[in-house]
Design a protein around this motif. Structure first.
Motif, PDB file in Angstrom:
ATOM      1  N   ILE A  16       0.854  -1.191   0.000  1.00 25.94           N
ATOM      2  CA  ILE A  16       0.000   0.000   0.000  1.00 25.94           C
ATOM      3  C   ILE A  16       0.889   1.241   0.000  1.00 25.94           C
ATOM      4  CG2 ILE A  16      -1.788   1.288   1.232  1.00 25.94           C
ATOM      5  CD1 ILE A  16      -2.726  -1.351   2.430  1.00 25.94           C
ATOM      6  N   ALA A  17       0.775   2.055  -1.026  1.00 23.57           N
ATOM      7  CA  ALA A  17       1.580   3.272  -1.159  1.00 23.57           C
ATOM      8  C   ALA A  17       0.805   4.470  -0.636  1.00 23.57           C
ATOM      9  CB  ALA A  17       1.953   3.500  -2.619  1.00 23.57           C
ATOM     10  N   GLY A  18       1.496   5.337   0.064  1.00 23.08           N
ATOM     11  CA  GLY A  18       0.852   6.558   0.521  1.00 23.08           C
ATOM     12  C   GLY A  18       1.674   7.258   1.582  1.00 23.08           C
ATOM     13  N   PRO A  19       1.605   8.581   1.616  1.00 19.95           N
ATOM     14  CA  PRO A  19       0.825   9.446   0.716  1.00 19.95           C
ATOM     15  C   PRO A  19       1.484   9.540  -0.661  1.00 19.95           C
ATOM     16  CG  PRO A  19       2.136  10.785   2.200  1.00 19.95           C
ATOM     17  CD  PRO A  19       2.338   9.367   2.627  1.00 19.95           C
ATOM     18  N   THR A  20       0.654   9.591  -1.683  1.00 23.08           N
ATOM     19  CA  THR A  20       1.158   9.673  -3.048  1.00 23.08           C
ATOM     20  C   THR A  20       0.219  10.531  -3.886  1.00 23.08           C
ATOM     21  OG1 THR A  20       1.729   8.357  -5.019  1.00 23.08           O
ATOM     22  CG2 THR A  20      -0.074   7.557  -3.674  1.00 23.08           C
ATOM     23  N   GLN A  21       0.695  10.934  -5.050  1.00 23.32           N
ATOM     24  CA  GLN A  21      -0.150  11.643  -6.017  1.00 23.32           C
ATOM     25  C   GLN A  21      -0.241  10.845  -7.320  1.00 23.32           C
ATOM     26  OE1 GLN A  21       1.661  15.665  -5.820  1.00 23.32           O
ATOM     27  NE2 GLN A  21      -0.143  16.277  -4.643  1.00 23.32           N
ATOM     28  N   LEU A  22      -0.088   9.538  -7.169  1.00 24.97           N
ATOM     29  CA  LEU A  22      -0.203   8.624  -8.292  1.00 24.97           C
ATOM     30  C   LEU A  22      -1.589   8.745  -8.926  1.00 24.97           C
ATOM     31  CD1 LEU A  22       1.278   6.251  -9.743  1.00 24.97           C
ATOM     32  CD2 LEU A  22       0.082   4.721  -8.168  1.00 24.97           C
ATOM     33  N   GLY A  23      -1.623   8.866 -10.246  1.00 25.54           N
ATOM     34  CA  GLY A  23      -2.882   9.008 -10.968  1.00 25.54           C
ATOM     35  C   GLY A  23      -3.317  10.439 -11.165  1.00 25.54           C
ATOM     36  N   LEU A  24      -2.719  11.374 -10.407  1.00 26.93           N
ATOM     37  CA  LEU A  24      -3.035  12.794 -10.577  1.00 26.93           C
ATOM     38  C   LEU A  24      -2.049  13.490 -11.499  1.00 26.93           C
ATOM     39  CD1 LEU A  24      -3.901  13.769  -6.882  1.00 26.93           C
ATOM     40  CD2 LEU A  24      -5.472  13.119  -8.717  1.00 26.93           C
ATOM     41  N   LEU A  25      -0.953  12.818 -11.817  1.00 26.23           N
ATOM     42  CA  LEU A  25       0.082  13.399 -12.668  1.00 26.23           C
ATOM     43  C   LEU A  25       0.605  12.349 -13.626  1.00 26.23           C
ATOM     44  CD1 LEU A  25       2.242  15.628 -13.360  1.00 26.23           C
ATOM     45  CD2 LEU A  25       3.671  14.558 -11.608  1.00 26.23           C
ATOM     46  N   GLU A  26       0.738  12.744 -14.880  1.00 25.08           N
ATOM     47  CA  GLU A  26       1.341  11.845 -15.869  1.00 25.08           C
ATOM     48  C   GLU A  26       2.670  12.412 -16.354  1.00 25.08           C
ATOM     49  OE1 GLU A  26       1.293   8.177 -17.796  1.00 25.08           O
ATOM     50  OE2 GLU A  26      -0.097   8.987 -16.330  1.00 25.08           O
ATOM     51  N   THR A  27       2.645  13.625 -16.871  1.00 29.47           N
ATOM     52  CA  THR A  27       3.851  14.259 -17.415  1.00 29.47           C
ATOM     53  C   THR A  27       3.936  15.673 -16.874  1.00 29.47           C
ATOM     54  OG1 THR A  27       3.575  12.975 -19.457  1.00 29.47           O
ATOM     55  CG2 THR A  27       5.099  14.834 -19.532  1.00 29.47           C
ATOM     56  N   GLU A  28       4.969  15.957 -16.111  1.00 25.28           N
ATOM     57  CA  GLU A  28       5.059  17.260 -15.453  1.00 25.28           C
ATOM     58  C   GLU A  28       5.101  18.417 -16.448  1.00 25.28           C
ATOM     59  OE1 GLU A  28       7.310  17.810 -11.762  1.00 25.28           O
ATOM     60  OE2 GLU A  28       8.051  15.779 -12.066  1.00 25.28           O
ATOM     61  N   GLN A  29       5.675  18.194 -17.624  1.00 22.73           N
ATOM     62  CA  GLN A  29       5.805  19.265 -18.608  1.00 22.73           C
ATOM     63  C   GLN A  29       4.497  19.554 -19.339  1.00 22.73           C
ATOM     64  OE1 GLN A  29       7.851  16.700 -18.329  1.00 22.73           O
ATOM     65  NE2 GLN A  29       9.785  17.616 -17.679  1.00 22.73           N
ATOM     66  N   VAL A  30       3.497  18.690 -19.168  1.00 22.61           N
ATOM     67  CA  VAL A  30       2.217  18.877 -19.850  1.00 22.61           C
ATOM     68  C   VAL A  30       1.163  19.214 -18.797  1.00 22.61           C
ATOM     69  CG1 VAL A  30       0.490  17.861 -21.386  1.00 22.61           C
ATOM     70  CG2 VAL A  30       2.907  17.232 -21.625  1.00 22.61           C
ATOM     71  N   ARG A  31       0.796  20.489 -18.734  1.00 27.02           N
ATOM     72  CA  ARG A  31      -0.103  20.956 -17.688  1.00 27.02           C
ATOM     73  C   ARG A  31      -1.436  20.207 -17.695  1.00 27.02           C
ATOM     74  NH1 ARG A  31      -2.604  21.440 -14.117  1.00 27.02           N
ATOM     75  NH2 ARG A  31      -3.302  23.236 -12.884  1.00 27.02           N
ATOM     76  N   ALA A  32      -1.879  19.794 -18.869  1.00 30.42           N
ATOM     77  CA  ALA A  32      -3.176  19.119 -18.966  1.00 30.42           C
ATOM     78  C   ALA A  32      -3.187  17.768 -18.262  1.00 30.42           C
ATOM     79  CB  ALA A  32      -3.568  18.942 -20.433  1.00 30.42           C
TER      80      ALA A  32
END
Length: 452
Positions: free
Chosen positions: A104-120
């Motif tokens: 179990i991972a946490g705290p994490t922001q997994l799934g909220l970010l894919e590519t830091e350079q792409v704001r979308a």
């Protein structure tokens, strides 16, 4: 600059943004979510490893020649020795292999970010300062490539924390497989996150504010937090007596915290922050969890006395101050365990792409005194208890979700591999973009005759 030049620049910028978006889209995982478990299954001839029952325990609960039965996503039996009647069961012979609870991972922001350079593709932070109503699961991308990479390391569950502002929103518990974010969600809300201000001024070459200015800002921020909860309590009390009072979604989101049904996850790393947060929570009557906890060992007696859990944000970091021992953070988990503090270990990098290294974070704590069973507990049962999902996850027991991994050895050892995983009874595809690239270039060098 003439109009034609401006038009060309605008077109070029739009094209580059479009290419970035296309790249982000093509980075989505291609692994297929399996259907719900349809056939009863039995794992036999394996070695089962469970974490200690108590959070200050040290030894794994090991069952040799173990078997595990599960049906419709739930574990129906655990034991050892021969099984006589397995008619109707699909049997998986795990001789020579080991079974562990899904990590179990946490705290994490997994799934909220894919590519830091792409704001979308970055949904980590909201812009407002107080937004307790925000829930992380809403913005999770179920097709994230980072999710498939993470689960290949044995991580089956994540505690996802949104960011931004002082009151950042509500963390969610998710399983790392599903077609939609609703499929992924185990618990929509685990509580509310508050980022605690610094209590004492910090002297560094990066700080442009005087000590007096820093201290004044800290007092102002503390007062603002206190006033916000004071106002929320007043609104909740008033609306109970007069339902016609206009609805306030932000104050309503704090109702479970104020009633004691959910904790506040207070992000605090320094000892002075932790002590201040504990004192404030006791004055207001709230249950809290310390998130970060770099200096939590210095406050271990206080945390144990008030039964305040700690979610440590990773082991692989430098000491907090110049006068700290170089291995202070490495020894923090064992100091907390000896004091009787419930704690978990997270990855702590702030970068979801490195979440796969979670087990090695716990392994580092093990190398600095934390017993093997306690290290396993810090990434399985302890985070489940802190999140309030230990009735479903964290150990391989009858009645819990059939979520576990089959490995060649201890997952906290770099030499061990995760071979098979089950999530709610479904066998999960552990392939991902990285394993595809590995197979591609192995084949290249096989064709060149350089490897067998």
């Amino acid at each position: 600059m003439n109009t034609r030049t401006m038009t060309r620049i605008t077109t070029l910028c739009a094209t580059m943004m479009g290419l970035q978006t296309i790249t982000a889209v093509h980075a989505q995982s291609r692994e297929i979510t399996p259907p719900d478990q349809r056939t009863p299954m039995a794992i036999v001839n394996t070695t089962l490893h469970n974490p200690p029952v108590n959070h200050d325990g040290s030894d794994e609960v090991v069952i040799e020649n173990a078997w595990i039965l599960f049906e419709e996503g739930r574990i129906t039996g655990v034991g050892s020795g021969p099984l006589e009647d397995l008619d109707g069961y699909e049997v998986f012979d795990a001789a020579g292999l080991h079974v562990y609870p899904g990590l179990i991972a946490g705290p994490t922001q997994l799934g909220l970010l894919e590519t830091e350079q792409v704001r979308a593709t970055d949904d980590r932070n909201e812009l407002d300062n107080e937004h307790p109503e925000i829930q992380a699961w809403v913005s999770i991308n179920p097709d994230s490539d980072l999710i498939t990479v993470t689960r290949s390391a044995g991580i089956m569950t994540a505690l996802v924390f949104p960011g931004g502002g002082t009151i950042s929103g509500q963390p969610s518990a998710i399983r790392l497989d599903g077609w939609t974010n609703e499929d992924l969600t185990i618990e929509e809300s685990l509580g509310v996150i508050v980022k605690w201000p610094l209590i004492h001024s910090v002297s560094s070459r990066f700080s442009r504010r005087s000590s007096a200015d820093q201290n004044a800002r800290s007092r102002e921020r503390l007062k603002k937090i206190d006033n916000y909860f004071e106002d929320a309590e007043a609104w909740i009390a008033a609306r109970k007596t007069d339902p016609t009072i206009p609805y306030n979604g932000r104050f309503a989101a704090l109702s479970d915290v104020i009633s004691g049904d959910a904790p506040l996850f207070i992000d605090a790393s320094r000892a002075s922050q932790i002590e201040s947060a504990v004192a404030w929570s006791k004055r207001r009557g709230y249950d809290i969890v310390i998130v970060g906890g770099t200096a939590s060992a210095e406050c271990a007696p206080l945390l144990a006395r008030h039964e305040v859990p700690v979610m440590i944000k990773g082991m692989h970091r430098l000491p907090m101050t110049r006068h700290s021992d170089h291995d202070a953070i490495f020894r923090t988990p064992e100091r907390l365990r000896k004091a009787g503090v419930l704690f978990s270990i997270g990855n702590g990098s702030g970068e979801p792409q490195h979440e796969r290294n979670l087990a090695h974070q716990a392994g580092t704590a093990g190398a600095y005194g934390l017993p093997a069973g306690a290290a396993l507990r810090s990434i399985t049962l302890s985070p489940a208890e802190i999140a309030g999902i230990d009735d479903q996850l964290g150990s391989v027991e009858e009645g819990k979700a059939a979520t576990f991994i089959i490995t060649t050895g201890n997952p906290m050892e770099i030499t061990s591999d995760v071979l098979v995983s089950f999530m709610d009874g479904r066998r999960i595809d552990l392939s991902n973009r990285q394993s595809s690239l590995l197979n591609k270039y192995r084949e290249k060098y096989r064709q060149l005759g350089l490897i067998d």
